[in-house]
Design a protein around this motif. Structure first.
Motif, PDB file in Angstrom:
ATOM      1  N   MET A   1      20.551  -5.098  33.325  1.00 29.36           N
ATOM      2  CA  MET A   1      20.526  -4.738  31.314  1.00 29.36           C
ATOM      3  C   MET A   1      21.669  -4.625  30.608  1.00 29.36           C
ATOM      4  O   MET A   1      22.183  -4.604  29.765  1.00 29.36           O
ATOM      5  N   ALA A   2      22.782  -5.169  31.880  1.00 34.47           N
ATOM      6  CA  ALA A   2      23.707  -5.010  31.211  1.00 34.47           C
ATOM      7  C   ALA A   2      24.442  -7.135  31.294  1.00 34.47           C
ATOM      8  O   ALA A   2      25.187  -7.510  31.518  1.00 34.47           O
ATOM      9  N   LYS A   3      23.443  -6.910  30.035  1.00 31.68           N
ATOM     10  CA  LYS A   3      23.635  -8.697  29.369  1.00 31.68           C
ATOM     11  C   LYS A   3      24.650  -8.389  28.528  1.00 31.68           C
ATOM     12  O   LYS A   3      24.984  -7.477  27.656  1.00 31.68           O
ATOM     13  N   LYS A   4      25.762  -9.140  28.245  1.00 26.64           N
ATOM     14  CA  LYS A   4      26.840  -9.937  27.823  1.00 26.64           C
ATOM     15  C   LYS A   4      26.144 -10.138  26.240  1.00 26.64           C
ATOM     16  O   LYS A   4      25.018 -10.448  26.442  1.00 26.64           O
ATOM     17  N   THR A   5      26.520  -9.484  24.902  1.00 25.30           N
ATOM     18  CA  THR A   5      26.266  -9.915  24.174  1.00 25.30           C
ATOM     19  C   THR A   5      27.654 -11.159  23.195  1.00 25.30           C
ATOM     20  O   THR A   5      28.508 -10.747  22.720  1.00 25.30           O
TER      21      THR A   5
ATOM     22  N   ASP B   1      28.366 -12.859  20.595  1.00 23.83           N
ATOM     23  CA  ASP B   1      26.893 -13.025  18.881  1.00 23.83           C
ATOM     24  C   ASP B   1      27.862 -14.359  18.228  1.00 23.83           C
ATOM     25  O   ASP B   1      29.144 -14.527  18.403  1.00 23.83           O
TER      26      ASP B   1
ATOM     27  N   LYS C   1      18.700 -11.223  10.485  1.00 21.51           N
ATOM     28  CA  LYS C   1      17.653 -11.080  11.013  1.00 21.51           C
ATOM     29  C   LYS C   1      18.650 -11.269  12.531  1.00 21.51           C
ATOM     30  O   LYS C   1      19.568 -12.468  11.895  1.00 21.51           O
ATOM     31  N   THR C   2      18.229 -10.701  13.057  1.00 22.89           N
ATOM     32  CA  THR C   2      18.804 -10.956  14.769  1.00 22.89           C
ATOM     33  C   THR C   2      18.380 -11.779  15.185  1.00 22.89           C
ATOM     34  O   THR C   2      17.145 -11.547  15.669  1.00 22.89           O
ATOM     35  N   VAL C   3      18.295 -13.204  15.614  1.00 22.22           N
ATOM     36  CA  VAL C   3      17.856 -13.734  16.625  1.00 22.22           C
ATOM     37  C   VAL C   3      18.561 -14.371  17.823  1.00 22.22           C
ATOM     38  O   VAL C   3      19.324 -13.855  18.107  1.00 22.22           O
ATOM     39  N   GLU C   4      17.714 -14.678  19.051  1.00 21.82           N
ATOM     40  CA  GLU C   4      17.949 -14.900  20.094  1.00 21.82           C
ATOM     41  C   GLU C   4      17.447 -16.649  20.014  1.00 21.82           C
ATOM     42  O   GLU C   4      16.554 -17.203  20.327  1.00 21.82           O
TER      43      GLU C   4
ATOM     44  N   LYS D   1      22.316 -14.252  21.476  1.00 23.57           N
ATOM     45  CA  LYS D   1      22.475 -13.248  20.407  1.00 23.57           C
ATOM     46  C   LYS D   1      22.921 -14.135  18.352  1.00 23.57           C
ATOM     47  O   LYS D   1      24.358 -14.337  18.378  1.00 23.57           O
TER      48      LYS D   1
ATOM     49  N   LYS E   1      23.436 -13.401  14.513  1.00 31.08           N
ATOM     50  CA  LYS E   1      23.051 -13.040  13.589  1.00 31.08           C
ATOM     51  C   LYS E   1      22.836 -14.399  12.580  1.00 31.08           C
ATOM     52  O   LYS E   1      23.921 -15.109  12.241  1.00 31.08           O
TER      53      LYS E   1
ATOM     54  N   GLU F   1      34.304 -17.657  23.751  1.00 32.70           N
ATOM     55  CA  GLU F   1      34.209 -16.560  24.448  1.00 32.70           C
ATOM     56  C   GLU F   1      34.015 -16.216  22.743  1.00 32.70           C
ATOM     57  O   GLU F   1      34.582 -15.889  21.837  1.00 32.70           O
ATOM     58  N   PRO F   2      33.133 -14.639  22.123  1.00 31.32           N
ATOM     59  CA  PRO F   2      33.872 -14.179  21.266  1.00 31.32           C
ATOM     60  C   PRO F   2      34.807 -13.218  20.986  1.00 31.32           C
ATOM     61  O   PRO F   2      35.608 -13.473  22.340  1.00 31.32           O
TER      62      PRO F   2
ATOM     63  N   SER G   1      29.289  -7.206  12.822  1.00 30.31           N
ATOM     64  CA  SER G   1      28.955  -5.999  13.278  1.00 30.31           C
ATOM     65  C   SER G   1      28.146  -5.046  12.158  1.00 30.31           C
ATOM     66  O   SER G   1      26.884  -4.234  11.123  1.00 30.31           O
TER      67      SER G   1
ATOM     68  N   GLU H   1      27.379  -4.094  38.107  1.00 31.94           N
ATOM     69  CA  GLU H   1      28.216  -2.749  37.723  1.00 31.94           C
ATOM     70  C   GLU H   1      28.936  -2.080  38.580  1.00 31.94           C
ATOM     71  O   GLU H   1      28.967  -0.437  38.649  1.00 31.94           O
TER      72      GLU H   1
ATOM     73  N   ASP I   1      17.965  -4.534  12.743  1.00 34.58           N
ATOM     74  CA  ASP I   1      18.191  -5.825  11.283  1.00 34.58           C
ATOM     75  C   ASP I   1      17.624  -4.757  10.496  1.00 34.58           C
ATOM     76  O   ASP I   1      18.535  -4.718   9.593  1.00 34.58           O
TER      77      ASP I   1
END
Lengths: 200, 831
Positions: A1-5, A7, A49-52, A57, A59, A178-179, A187, B270, B487
């Motif tokens: 679940m700890a997926k890095k975003t 964007d 719209k956000t797409v992957e 991810k 936007k 990197e972001p 956002s 983590e 969204d």
């Protein structure tokens, strides 16, 4: 679940003659819905719209422009800053197809040099009223070296595919970074500026 | 790999990292030796790198590459917040533009053992690697400077809420063990304790206390025993499976090890470790706790190993220590912006250790009798921990399994015999294992008397733990839904308004006729700021004949605002509209801040008027302007001004008939009018005069308004002339000769014929008026003031005339008004 975003924000633009279905194409993509009543877009509208794509991810901020001729001088000023432009015509409307070269010239004159372009022949569900053969669309796209899809916002044909393909083409050209603080305001829906920001 | 001490030293605004070699268990300054200095200067970078062949578990030791000048260094830093603090401090100093506080810590090994050096004590460094293998510094800095991100946080929270929809419980076997080793080194196999069960556990949580009782361990938190026990445990793990070490954390003698079956390691994430000392001064590490938190699949787990205060009567101190550990143990999260995690904040907590709670029954003989009788229940009723837990003083929500083994303390090392030394410590269940969590069930809880090294016996517990395992497909679906609704939220929060009208038609607009169209802006559910913005390459948001009221503003959700578009054609815009060069057409862009843009179309038609028309053009127009073909109006308006009559077939009029009509009307009716030119007319009167002049073919001005209105119309007419009576190019010469009538007359003679005529005609008329000054209260000064500013105007681009310049213009007119005798232009007046 700890997926890095990771964007990214891609700014896309829909252009083309009035009534070819730009707003419907956008509405189908953003809300997965279709509205049959025609309300001419008088101004500039946008949706996100956000797409992957490739695990990132992205936007998409998609700008819908007024197609009416009298607004062209104004709408062309919104081209700058767009990373992708979808040029839409109506396969049941020969005039809208004839104007393609004029729109392409507009892109050349007003958009960023490296903008990704894409040609869409919309309303392909209306086969009985078709006046522009698919081959003609393919031909003009080939001549200009751009991608082409026949779409139908009403029947939901190729809409998602077209947007994702365009975003993928942009992503391919985007240097992987990197972001950083630069894209923080994504956002908030910020970064929404037309040419206004230029003159301030 | 060699061990080094690292310290961050700041002195006179400069920062550096000092590396020291040191003796094992360094205590005094002589034990450490300065090895090298890395200046924090331009080009200094600290990058987190991932060593090859390393188990990819977040939260394990941090390997960083330090580059300064030509020097490169690969350093492995231990787990925990202290390292993070150290790195944060270093990064803060290497980012440019940071104001540096003067912190005069000298570069002195002795100093280095205090301050920062203490926080980042022993690090092992490896041989430098080439820089090309490493990620860029930008990436590393990105990790530490990542700003908080609301959207991410929202997604995370919603995902947590929806967890049930995409996870299911799966059983895993956890082994939890605790062993107070009384400062001994391992001498016997730990297998009887660690791998007694047939089935290999999935996770091992193994805790030790009193690992090292030396003062070195106490003061420097460094001990060779760590490695020894780590090896012993690794060897003692169940042979039926392969295990990977996830984490090791130690505070003086309190050691906690976490292992997981190798094939499950990828599901651990983590991982963070923390320590809390509760010893002397409430801080030192001889007592306290260490903790490891991690996420296993989708379940968060926290394991705590505590060693609490000794002595029977000290149970309140122990209670306090438990509370301290709970309050002070805070784990960092991967995302630095997220709040620190407490022990409580985990799905599952496993708490082990030498909690040191004694039996209330301190009569050793009686205790031993009960033990012999295996009446553990009777004993357990006297257990301090049980009593405190029942009273809900500590460990609320925690549970402990039934104790069916004899007390684990205090034995004569090397035997199973109770220690009967003079201190005569009553046996007690010092070593305990507790848990908290809905999905945990205990399978066994026992002590292991086969191990005889220590005065304690090790204790173990096996748990069946239900872990939330994610279904990737259902997770994707839940995730998609959340992203879609986010969204949707975002699209709904884009400001949007509805306009009651977007096309505005102004029909038959006339000169100086104020026209207003109204519309309403109805705001949607988002508060918004609106503004008419300039179009590209334009300096204003609309054409000069238009104005929007208001041109910007703020709208509350759902509120309405009445807007006005006001159109007025005046002297500055009339000429171009007459000629058709300009059109009543415009598009206004109404921009919503962070929102859409709306285009408002304005169109209309303008009725040409003699107001704003050049004198020459009017002289060629025999018909009223509105009776003249637009094409002719255009051509005449654009025709260059010629000194002589242009070569047109028709001979022009001497003066514009419109001027003649106004002046003639005043000449006939208003010579004796009181306060002529000094009182305004009424608005509708002007409108009628304008319409008459523009449309009527009769060459008399039917008395449509008061004399004042006609006088005002005359002034407005002169004001509206695109080229003033004294042409722009003669403006300067006119001012220069304002004191000489002769020269002034020459200037007038240089004017184009029609302008000359108009000038002389007006002078004749004004002089006529002066004859009646007793009635109309006019004098030369008043007239020169009024007409000076109208007949003599500076060209555009000229600085606004000052008082001196204005006076000269008035003087110029004044001379003509004061002349006696023959008046050229009088003929015209008499016609």
């Amino acid at each position: 679940m700890a997926k890095k975003t990771y964007d990214l924000l891609f700014k896309l633009l829909l252009i083309g003659d009035s009534g070819v279905g730009k707003t419907c194409v956008l509405f189908r993509f953003s809300d997965d819905a279709f509205n049959t009543t025609f309300i001419s877009t008088i101004g500039i509208d946008f949706k996100i719209k956000t797409v992957e794509l490739q695990g990132k991810k992205i936007k998409l901020q998609i700008w819908d422009t007024a197609g009416q001729e009298r607004f062209h001088t104004i709408t062309t000023s919104y081209y700058r800053g767009a990373m992708g432009i979808m040029l839409v015509y109506d396969i049941t409307n020969a005039k809208s197809f004839e104007n393609i070269s004029k729109w392409l010239r507009n892109i050349d004159e007003h958009a960023n040099e490296d903008v990704e372009r894409m040609l869409l022949g919309n309303k392909c569900d209306m086969e009985d009223k078709r006046v522009v053969p698919k081959a003609k669309g393919e031909q003009i796209a080939r001549e200009h070296g751009i991608r082409f899809f026949e779409t139908s916002a009403k029947a939901n044909i190729n809409i998602e595919k077209a947007f994702l393909t365009l975003a993928e083409d942009i992503l391919r050209k985007t240097p992987v970074k990197e972001p950083n603080s630069e894209n923080v305001d994504i956002s908030s829906g910020g970064g929404v500026t037309g040419w206004k920001s230029k003159c301030c | 790999m060699e061990s080094r001490l690292l310290s961050l030293v700041e002195s006179h605004g400069k920062s550096m990292i000092c590396l020291y070699t040191h003796r094992r268990m360094a205590i005094t300054a002589e034990d450490v030796c300065l090895d090298r200095i890395l200046l924090i200067q331009d080009g200094f970078t600290v990058e987190e790198v991932t060593p090859e062949n390393d188990l990819q578990i977040l939260g394990s030791d941090v390997t960083v590459q330090i580059t300064s000048g030509d020097a490169e260094l690969l350093v492995r830093l231990p787990f925990g917040s202290q390292t993070q603090m150290f790195l944060q401090e270093v990064r803060r100093r290497c980012s440019p533009g940071v104001a540096r506080s003067e912190d005069a810590t000298a570069v002195d090994p002795e100093q280095s053992t205090s301050g920062e050096a203490k926080t980042a004590s022993t690090y092992r460094d490896q041989k430098p690697k080439t820089a090309s293998e490493m990620p860029t510094s930008e990436q590393a800095q990105g990790l530490s400077t990542r700003p908080p991100w609301l959207r991410d946080t929202l997604i995370q929270s919603w995902l947590t809420q929806k967890e049930d929809s995409y996870t299911h419980l799966q059983s895993f076997r956890f082994f939890v063990g605790t062993y107070n080793v009384n400062g001994q080194s391992p001498q016997e196999s730990l297998q009887p304790w660690l791998s007694q069960d047939k089935e290999p556990p999935d996770v091992y949580c193994v805790g030790f206390q009193e690992l090292d009782l030396s003062k070195e361990a106490f003061f420097f938190n460094d001990t060779p025993k760590e490695e020894e026990w780590f090896k012993a445990v690794t060897k003692g793990l169940h042979p039926g499976a392969k295990y990977a070490k996830v984490k090791l954390v130690r505070l003086v003698g309190i050691l906690l090890l976490l292992y997981v079956r190798t094939e499950l390691a990828m599901n651990i994430s983590e991982v963070e470790a923390e320590t809390v000392g509760t010893g002397i001064m409430g801080r030192m590490g001889n007592k306290g706790g260490v903790g490891i938190r991690f996420q296993f699949h989708n379940t968060t787990v926290c394991v705590v190993n505590a060693h609490l205060a000794a002595h029977a009567e000290e149970y309140e101190r122990r209670n306090q220590e438990v509370q301290d550990i709970c309050a002070r143990m805070q784990f960092h999260q991967l995302e630095p912006s997220r709040p620190l995690l407490t022990i409580d904040g985990h799905d599952i907590v496993l708490w082990l250790g030498d909690l040191n709670y004694q039996l209330e029954e301190q009569d050793t003989e009686r205790v031993k009798k009960l033990i012999q009788a295996q009446d553990f229940q009777a004993l357990y009723r006297r257990d301090q921990l049980k009593i405190q837990m029942d009273a809900k003083v500590i460990f609320q929500d925690f549970r402990e399994g039934e104790i069916s083994f004899q007390p684990t303390y205090k034995y004569i090392p090397g035997s199973d015999d109770w220690d009967d030394s003079e201190k005569c410590h009553a046996p007690a269940w010092c070593d305990r294992i507790l848990w908290r969590g809905k999905t945990v069930s205990q399978l066994s809880y026992q002590s292991h008397t086969a191990l005889k090294n220590s005065d304690h016996k090790p204790v173990s517990a096996l748990f069946d733990v239900g872990i939330k395992v994610m279904d990737e497909k259902r997770y994707r679906k839940a995730f998609e839904e959340i992203v879609r609704s986010l969204d949707k939220m975002e699209n709904a929060s884009i400001p949007s308004v509805t306009l009651s009208k977007r096309e505005f038609l102004f029909k038959d607009v006339k000169y100086l006729q104020r026209r207003v169209e109204t519309f309403t802006i109805c705001n949607g559910p988002v508060p918004c700021q609106f503004e008419f913005i300039n179009k590209p390459d334009e300096d204003t948001y609309c054409k000069p004949w238009l104005i929007a009221k208001p041109s910007k503003g703020f709208l509350l959700p759902g509120s309405e605002l009445m807007m006005e578009l006001e159109l007025l054609v005046n002297k500055s815009t009339a000429t171009a509209l007459n000629s058709g060069e300009g059109k009543l057409e415009d598009i206004l862009v109404l921009h919503l801040d962070r929102g859409k843009d709306y285009f408002l179309s304005v169109s209309g038609n303008y009725l040409p008027s003699c107001f704003g028309c050049p004198i020459q053009a009017l002289c060629y127009m025999k018909e009223p302007i509105r009776e003249t073909l637009p094409k002719a109006v255009r051509e005449l308006t654009l025709m260059p001004l010629s000194t002589e009559d242009a070569f047109l077939e028709e001979k022009p009029l001497d003066i514009p008939k419109e001027l003649w009509m106004m002046v003639n009307h005043l000449y006939r009716n208003a010579c004796q009018q009181e306060d002529l030119f000094q009182q305004p007319g009424l608005r509708p009167e002007f409108d009628q005069i304008r319409d008459w002049l523009d449309t009527e073919t009769l060459d008399v001005l039917v008395p449509v308004g008061s004399n004042h209105a006609v006088a005002e119309a005359l002034l407005l007419f002169l004001e509206s002339l695109p080229e003033p009576v004294i042409c722009y190019k003669l403006y300067k010469s006119c001012l220069e000769c304002a004191n000489s009538y002769e020269m002034s007359s020459q200037v007038v003679a240089m004017l184009p014929k029609c302008h000359q005529n108009v000038f002389r005609y007006l002078v004749a008329f004004l002089r006529e008026l002066l004859k009646y000054s007793g009635k109309n209260h006019l004098d030369v000064n008043i007239l020169a003031t009024i007409f000076g500013g109208l007949l003599v105007r500076p060209p555009s681009g000229h600085t606004k005339p000052g008082t001196a310049e204005k006076q000269k213009a008035q003087q110029f007119i004044l001379q003509f008004l004061c002349q006696q005798g023959d008046v050229p232009g009088y003929r015209l007046l008499q016609r």
